[in-house]
Design an enzyme around this catalytic site. Structure first.
Site, short mmCIF file in Angstrom:
data_model
loop_
_atom_site.label_atom_id
_atom_site.label_comp_id
_atom_site.label_asym_id
_atom_site.label_seq_id
_atom_site.Cartn_x
_atom_site.Cartn_y
_atom_site.Cartn_z
N ASN A 1 -41.54 22.64 -43.53
CA ASN A 1 -41.54 22.03 -44.75
C ASN A 1 -40.33 22.69 -45.77
O ASN A 1 -39.97 24.03 -45.52
CB ASN A 1 -42.79 22.28 -45.55
CG ASN A 1 -43.85 21.37 -45.03
OD1 ASN A 1 -44.33 21.60 -44.03
ND2 ASN A 1 -44.28 20.31 -45.60
N HIS B 1 -43.26 15.21 -50.39
CA HIS B 1 -43.66 16.07 -49.16
C HIS B 1 -42.02 16.05 -48.29
O HIS B 1 -42.14 15.25 -47.50
CB HIS B 1 -44.64 15.79 -48.68
CG HIS B 1 -45.29 16.48 -47.38
ND1 HIS B 1 -46.32 17.32 -47.63
CD2 HIS B 1 -44.73 16.60 -46.12
CE1 HIS B 1 -46.53 17.83 -46.49
NE2 HIS B 1 -45.46 17.65 -45.47
N HIS C 1 -40.06 17.57 -45.30
CA HIS C 1 -39.53 18.63 -44.18
C HIS C 1 -38.06 18.87 -44.46
O HIS C 1 -37.27 18.05 -44.89
CB HIS C 1 -40.08 18.22 -42.97
CG HIS C 1 -41.57 18.20 -42.70
ND1 HIS C 1 -42.07 19.21 -42.15
CD2 HIS C 1 -42.58 17.60 -43.53
CE1 HIS C 1 -43.49 18.99 -42.39
NE2 HIS C 1 -43.78 18.09 -43.03
N ARG D 1 -51.88 24.88 -43.76
CA ARG D 1 -52.47 23.69 -43.05
C ARG D 1 -51.03 23.31 -42.53
O ARG D 1 -50.92 23.37 -41.25
CB ARG D 1 -52.84 22.52 -44.02
CG ARG D 1 -53.49 21.24 -43.68
CD ARG D 1 -52.59 20.44 -42.73
NE ARG D 1 -51.71 19.92 -43.87
CZ ARG D 1 -50.60 19.10 -43.51
NH1 ARG D 1 -50.52 18.82 -42.36
NH2 ARG D 1 -49.99 18.70 -44.65
N ASP D 2 -50.07 22.69 -43.07
CA ASP D 2 -49.04 22.21 -42.43
C ASP D 2 -48.20 23.22 -41.68
O ASP D 2 -47.83 22.92 -40.29
CB ASP D 2 -48.12 21.47 -43.25
CG ASP D 2 -47.15 20.05 -42.72
OD1 ASP D 2 -46.89 20.35 -41.64
OD2 ASP D 2 -46.86 19.38 -43.31
N CYS E 1 -45.05 18.76 -37.49
CA CYS E 1 -46.36 18.03 -37.07
C CYS E 1 -46.19 18.03 -35.76
O CYS E 1 -45.50 17.58 -35.18
CB CYS E 1 -46.28 16.69 -37.73
SG CYS E 1 -47.77 15.67 -37.28
P1 HMG Z 1 -59.92 9.41 -31.69
O1 HMG Z 1 -59.95 10.27 -30.45
O2 HMG Z 1 -59.25 8.26 -31.78
O3 HMG Z 1 -61.36 9.76 -32.48
O4 HMG Z 1 -59.14 10.42 -32.80
P2 HMG Z 1 -62.84 8.76 -32.23
O5 HMG Z 1 -63.11 8.21 -33.40
O6 HMG Z 1 -62.59 7.76 -30.82
O7 HMG Z 1 -63.71 9.70 -31.69
C1 HMG Z 1 -63.67 10.59 -30.62
C2 HMG Z 1 -64.65 11.60 -30.43
O8 HMG Z 1 -63.98 12.63 -31.35
C3 HMG Z 1 -65.99 11.72 -31.07
O9 HMG Z 1 -66.91 12.43 -30.19
C4 HMG Z 1 -65.91 12.01 -32.47
O10 HMG Z 1 -67.29 12.44 -33.03
C5 HMG Z 1 -64.85 13.04 -32.49
P3 HMG Z 1 -67.82 12.16 -28.90
O11 HMG Z 1 -68.61 11.06 -29.61
O12 HMG Z 1 -66.76 11.56 -27.99
O13 HMG Z 1 -68.54 13.29 -28.90
N1 HMG Z 1 -64.05 13.06 -33.85
C6 HMG Z 1 -64.28 14.30 -34.23
N2 HMG Z 1 -64.51 15.39 -34.21
C7 HMG Z 1 -64.20 16.44 -35.30
N3 HMG Z 1 -63.64 16.20 -36.43
C8 HMG Z 1 -63.14 14.91 -36.55
C9 HMG Z 1 -63.35 13.68 -35.51
N4 HMG Z 1 -63.06 12.59 -35.41
C10 HMG Z 1 -63.73 12.18 -34.56
N5 HMG Z 1 -62.69 14.37 -37.93
C11 HMG Z 1 -58.52 11.19 -35.02
C12 HMG Z 1 -58.97 9.93 -33.97
C13 HMG Z 1 -58.09 10.61 -36.34
C14 HMG Z 1 -59.84 12.07 -35.27
C15 HMG Z 1 -57.53 11.96 -34.24
O14 HMG Z 1 -56.55 11.18 -34.01
C16 HMG Z 1 -57.08 13.23 -35.23
O15 HMG Z 1 -57.84 14.29 -35.24
N6 HMG Z 1 -55.83 13.37 -35.60
C17 HMG Z 1 -55.20 14.22 -36.53
C18 HMG Z 1 -53.88 14.38 -36.14
C19 HMG Z 1 -53.38 15.41 -37.22
O16 HMG Z 1 -53.99 16.33 -37.57
N7 HMG Z 1 -51.98 15.47 -37.45
C20 HMG Z 1 -51.49 16.45 -38.32
C21 HMG Z 1 -51.71 16.25 -39.61
S1 HMG Z 1 -50.69 14.97 -40.45
C22 HMG Z 1 -49.29 15.85 -41.02
O17 HMG Z 1 -49.19 16.76 -40.32
C23 HMG Z 1 -48.37 14.82 -41.74
C24 HMG Z 1 -48.38 15.31 -43.30
O18 HMG Z 1 -47.88 16.69 -43.39
C25 HMG Z 1 -47.26 14.45 -44.19
C26 HMG Z 1 -45.96 14.59 -43.68
O19 HMG Z 1 -45.28 15.40 -43.15
O20 HMG Z 1 -45.39 13.21 -43.32
C27 HMG Z 1 -49.93 15.08 -43.88
MG MG Z 2 -46.17 17.53 -43.27
#
Ligand code: HMG
Ligand code: MG
Length: 309
Positions: free
Chosen positions: A260, A218, A220, A29-30, A251
């Site tokens: 990581n 966690h 990095h 995933r990450d 990320c």
């Molecule tokens: P948004 O654009 O604000 O979503 O994104 P929305 O709620 O306004 O919806 C817009 C459209 O997106 C809608 O469709 C929803 O249905 C659709 P429409 O009605 O326009 O056709 N939608 C989705 N479709 C599929 N799957 C979904 C989904 N949600 C809405 N889940 C959102 C908000 C949170 C979804 C967006 O910002 C997002 O996907 N962010 C994810 C970013 C990400 O994955 N980052 C990496 C992971 S975090 C990380 O790596 C850190 C970690 O490792 C820890 C660390 O290192 O600290 C965990």
């Molecule tokens: Mg991470």
């Protein structure tokens, strides 16, 4: 030669260290969310299969996030439909909102992780939310997931430093972390998303939590501090450590995030300390060397580079 054969000098104290550590493998995933190229689903499936065969029992498989935000993981449904699950292995997935939870439930997952931010800027960048409103997004996700019998982990990002905001006060981290636990998360993983933390900071943040048993770390490894930080966390009572095979990771919404802590580097240290973990280092090294070839770049793991044939 393995770290275990080198032995532990008698005067080194293992007091306060756990007997066993759970490795929470985040490479699929990450690791893969941050690759420029989109890795074919067949390669992801083989990666997961090899990691399970190497003895890892928690494999963070993918994310049900918006496919436009993270196109690298847009094949989450297909991946889970084709995944050959190993007995005794958990395959948690990331879920940001109710739409993501619906997708995860349809795919038959049993374990999810929500992911919050300890800072305002990153809540906006990563979640299109705010420090406050992110909890409104997560509340219905956690309550429904728990009601459906799922286990829920909470991630908290930017716990030590934020590229826009600089140092993050420990109090702010602890407050946000407590809120995730109060929502019903059974575990809280504290993320050093951009890899800037140092050991003293880790100790200070961990000291703010009453129940260290519920915490995971966690790290990095941007500044090469991930192992030192992990050792401090273990001494503070943490026994779940996130890592990524071959040191993949980062990320897409945190520019300065590199890989990581590498699982192989973690395993080398745990072996040296006599801490059980259940993974087979040779099999991990072979897997990461294979993955490095698929990605067309050398592994970031020091141990992989030292041991790969
Ligand atoms: P948004 O654009 O604000 O979503 O994104 P929305 O709620 O306004 O919806 C817009 C459209 O997106 C809608 O469709 C929803 O249905 C659709 P429409 O009605 O326009 O056709 N939608 C989705 N479709 C599929 N799957 C979904 C989904 N949600 C809405 N889940 C959102 C908000 C949170 C979804 C967006 O910002 C997002 O996907 N962010 C994810 C970013 C990400 O994955 N980052 C990496 C992971 S975090 C990380 O790596 C850190 C970690 O490792 C820890 C660390 O290192 O600290 C965990
Ligand atoms: Mg991470």
């Amino acid at each position: 030669m393995g770290a275990r054969e080198l032995g532990l000098p008698e005067k080194v104290s293992t007091t306060g260290l756990p007997e066993r550590v759970t490795i929470w493998e985040v490479g699929p995933r990450d690791g893969l969310q941050n690759e420029k190229s989109i890795v074919p689903v067949e390669v992801k499936l083989e990666f997961l299969d090899r990691l399970a065969a190497a003895g890892l029992t928690t494999l963070e498989a993918t994310s049900f996030v918006h496919p436009k935000w993270v196109p690298q993981l847009a094949d989450a449904e297909e991946l889970l439909a084709r995944l050959a699950r190993h007995e005794g292995v958990r395959y948690p997935v990331l879920v940001p909102n109710e739409r993501g939870l619906n997708r995860a439930l349809d795919a038959g997952v049993e374990h999810i992780a929500i992911f919050a931010s300890a800072t305002e800027t990153f809540a906006r960048k990563n979640l299109n939310s705010t420090l406050e409103t992110q909890f409104d997004m997560f509340e219905p996700v956690v309550s429904r997931a728990v009601a459906e019998g799922l286990e829920v982990r909470g991630y908290l990002s930017m716990c030590f430093g934020d590229p826009s905001e600089g140092a993050v006060p420990a109090k702010q981290v602890v407050e946000a972390g407590r809120r995730l636990l109060e929502l019903g998360c059974s575990q809280l993983s504290l993320g050093d998303t951009i890899g800037v933390a140092t050991a003293g900071q880790v100790e200070a943040v961990l000291a703010g939590f009453d129940d260290v048993g519920k915490l995971a770390v966690h790290f990095h490894d941007t500044y090469g501090q991930a192992l030192a930080n992990t050792l401090v966390a273990l001494r503070c009572g943490v026994s779940t450590v996130d890592s990524s095979a071959g040191g993949l990771g980062g990320c897409p919404y945190a520019e300065s995030a590199t890989g990581n802590l590498a699982t192989e580097d973690l395993v080398w240290m745990l072996d040296g300390l006599g801490i059980a973990h259940g993974a087979n280092l040779d099999a991990l090294v072979e897997t990461s060397a294979w993955m490095a070839e698929k990605l067309g770049k050398p592994s970031a793991s020091r141990v992989v580079n030292a041991l790969a044939k």
